[in-house]
Design a protein around this motif. Sequence first.
Motif, PDB file in Angstrom:
ATOM      1  N   ARG A 205     149.399 -51.266 101.522  1.00 37.34           N
ATOM      2  CA  ARG A 205     149.810 -49.876 101.352  1.00 37.34           C
ATOM      3  C   ARG A 205     149.451 -49.373  99.954  1.00 37.34           C
ATOM      4  N   VAL A 206     149.680 -50.201  98.967  1.00 33.18           N
ATOM      5  CA  VAL A 206     149.314 -49.826  97.597  1.00 33.18           C
ATOM      6  C   VAL A 206     147.799 -49.689  97.473  1.00 33.18           C
ATOM      7  N   GLY A 207     147.063 -50.592  98.115  1.00 34.72           N
ATOM      8  CA  GLY A 207     145.608 -50.511  98.079  1.00 34.72           C
ATOM      9  C   GLY A 207     145.090 -49.218  98.696  1.00 34.72           C
ATOM     10  N   LEU A 208     145.689 -48.783  99.798  1.00 37.34           N
ATOM     11  CA  LEU A 208     145.293 -47.525 100.432  1.00 37.34           C
ATOM     12  C   LEU A 208     145.645 -46.340  99.548  1.00 37.34           C
ATOM     13  N   PHE A 209     146.779 -46.422  98.870  1.00 35.67           N
ATOM     14  CA  PHE A 209     147.175 -45.370  97.932  1.00 35.67           C
ATOM     15  C   PHE A 209     146.161 -45.254  96.795  1.00 35.67           C
ATOM     16  N   ILE A 210     145.755 -46.385  96.250  1.00 34.25           N
ATOM     17  CA  ILE A 210     144.756 -46.375  95.171  1.00 34.25           C
ATOM     18  C   ILE A 210     143.411 -45.860  95.681  1.00 34.25           C
ATOM     19  N   ALA A 211     143.032 -46.291  96.883  1.00 32.72           N
ATOM     20  CA  ALA A 211     141.771 -45.827  97.462  1.00 32.72           C
ATOM     21  C   ALA A 211     141.784 -44.311  97.664  1.00 32.72           C
ATOM     22  N   SER A 212     142.921 -43.761  98.066  1.00 32.75           N
ATOM     23  CA  SER A 212     143.032 -42.314  98.250  1.00 32.75           C
ATOM     24  C   SER A 212     142.874 -41.588  96.922  1.00 32.75           C
ATOM     25  N   GLY A 213     143.488 -42.138  95.867  1.00 34.37           N
ATOM     26  CA  GLY A 213     143.369 -41.522  94.550  1.00 34.37           C
ATOM     27  C   GLY A 213     141.947 -41.572  94.022  1.00 34.37           C
ATOM     28  N   ILE A 214     141.284 -42.716  94.205  1.00 32.27           N
ATOM     29  CA  ILE A 214     139.898 -42.844  93.747  1.00 32.27           C
ATOM     30  C   ILE A 214     138.983 -41.906  94.532  1.00 32.27           C
ATOM     31  N   ALA A 215     139.221 -41.808  95.844  1.00 36.37           N
ATOM     32  CA  ALA A 215     138.420 -40.895  96.667  1.00 36.37           C
ATOM     33  C   ALA A 215     138.625 -39.449  96.215  1.00 36.37           C
ATOM     34  N   LEU A 216     139.858 -39.083  95.867  1.00 35.19           N
ATOM     35  CA  LEU A 216     140.121 -37.741  95.366  1.00 35.19           C
ATOM     36  C   LEU A 216     139.371 -37.493  94.058  1.00 35.19           C
ATOM     37  N   ALA A 217     139.410 -38.479  93.151  1.00 34.01           N
ATOM     38  CA  ALA A 217     138.708 -38.326  91.873  1.00 34.01           C
ATOM     39  C   ALA A 217     137.205 -38.165  92.085  1.00 34.01           C
ATOM     40  N   LEU A 218     136.627 -39.002  92.955  1.00 35.02           N
ATOM     41  CA  LEU A 218     135.188 -38.917  93.215  1.00 35.02           C
ATOM     42  C   LEU A 218     134.836 -37.618  93.936  1.00 35.02           C
ATOM     43  N   GLY A 219     135.671 -37.214  94.896  1.00 32.76           N
ATOM     44  CA  GLY A 219     135.422 -35.965  95.599  1.00 32.76           C
ATOM     45  C   GLY A 219     135.508 -34.764  94.676  1.00 32.76           C
ATOM     46  N   TYR A 220     136.487 -34.770  93.792  1.00 31.15           N
ATOM     47  CA  TYR A 220     136.610 -33.687  92.820  1.00 31.15           C
ATOM     48  C   TYR A 220     135.393 -33.654  91.911  1.00 31.15           C
ATOM     49  N   TRP A 221     134.982 -34.835  91.428  1.00 29.01           N
ATOM     50  CA  TRP A 221     133.813 -34.897  90.535  1.00 29.01           C
ATOM     51  C   TRP A 221     132.556 -34.402  91.237  1.00 29.01           C
ATOM     52  N   LEU A 222     132.376 -34.778  92.510  1.00 29.45           N
ATOM     53  CA  LEU A 222     131.202 -34.330  93.256  1.00 29.45           C
ATOM     54  C   LEU A 222     131.209 -32.815  93.427  1.00 29.45           C
ATOM     55  N   CYS A 223     132.349 -32.259  93.819  1.00 33.23           N
ATOM     56  CA  CYS A 223     132.433 -30.807  94.001  1.00 33.23           C
ATOM     57  C   CYS A 223     132.223 -30.083  92.681  1.00 33.23           C
ATOM     58  N   ARG A 224     132.764 -30.625  91.609  1.00 30.97           N
ATOM     59  CA  ARG A 224     132.591 -29.997  90.299  1.00 30.97           C
ATOM     60  C   ARG A 224     131.127 -30.025  89.886  1.00 30.97           C
ATOM     61  N   ALA A 225     130.439 -31.148  90.165  1.00 32.19           N
ATOM     62  CA  ALA A 225     129.016 -31.238  89.827  1.00 32.19           C
ATOM     63  C   ALA A 225     128.203 -30.204  90.608  1.00 32.19           C
TER      64      ALA A 225
END
Length: 368
Positions: A205-225
């Motif tokens: 569960r913690v691993g999925l939580f971290i994966a969701s946060g990392i995906a959000l960070a990468l998705g935000y960075w991609l959209c910002r780029a």
Amino acid sequence: MWLSKPLGERQTRVFLAVLLAALLLVSLANLLLPAGHPLHVSTYTVTLLGKYLSYALLAVAVDLVWGYLGILSLGHGAFFALGGYAMGMYLMRQIGDRGVYGHPELPDFMVFLNWDSLPWYWAGFDMAWFAFLMVLLAPGLLALVFGFLAFRSRVTGVYLSIITQALTFALMLAFFRNEMGFGGNNGLTDFRELLGFDLRADATRVGLFIASGIALALGYWLCRAIVLSKLGRVCVASRDAQARTRFIGYRVERVQLFVFVVSAMLAGVAGALYVPQVGIINPGEFSPLFSIEIVVWVALGGRATLYGAVLGALLVNYAKTVFTGVMPDAWLFALGGLFVVATVLLPRGIAGLLARRRSSTAPKEASA
């Protein structure tokens, strides 16, 4: 217009640093602190926060097309659900003979409905790489076909919004049918493992939580780029003056199609992260009401800012958790009230309010 840029470089670094720090602190508070400790974060809370983060990624995907292309999509719930179903199909195949009926290949609902073999479109979902690829391809291909037909025909405004809503409604009706092979009304559930890890374990569960946060960070960075690139400037020009943008030689429909497909893929990733955390995916995720709710998140947070979409998704879903626990019948009224408040009092959303406060304090700081 005020709809132009996301956070600056410095603010973006702060935003991502806060997000990653929250991931670290919540994870450590769950895994290292005992249940009786006042700072302990329960596994239920970790799962809830992980769901919020997947919703935030979905909101960023919607903000990319609504805020910077001017396309009000009321069908992004369909892309979210397709990514979720792709992940759900993989998780169902991992159950194997541990199901209620003990069939080594067929999920329990197929055995119950007297299916003889897996449908052809379930082939390959026993392999993780194939399932993860379909998380991107299923919503991406749907967005490609739909966007090509819509943008080529130059359907815009409210007509495009209605068509996107009709798309997700048609998919919802289709997935409700048992003969489609996706579990019908009940959907896909009773998941056991993901990549060999027990989904009921706290560490998973913690691993999925971290994966969701990392995906959000990468998705935000991609959209910002995308937004800060030349492509993003063409998007804004198309949003504000589409006819002029076409006149000076830009193929607006190609720009719209590319960004629309990227947004759909991000929504699919959000759906794939959502499913193992909540433990179910059903046709209700295709509901037009859910797609409208996503728009409310972005409107409240502030469209064309990206980070505003994150704020809106987190705040509205936290409010939903509180309201549905205290007054479950009043949640829809509260949601409608939030939308009215955002429209009348905060036309630029929370992000616009914060930007106005920064601009009002900047001269004072400079004079000091």
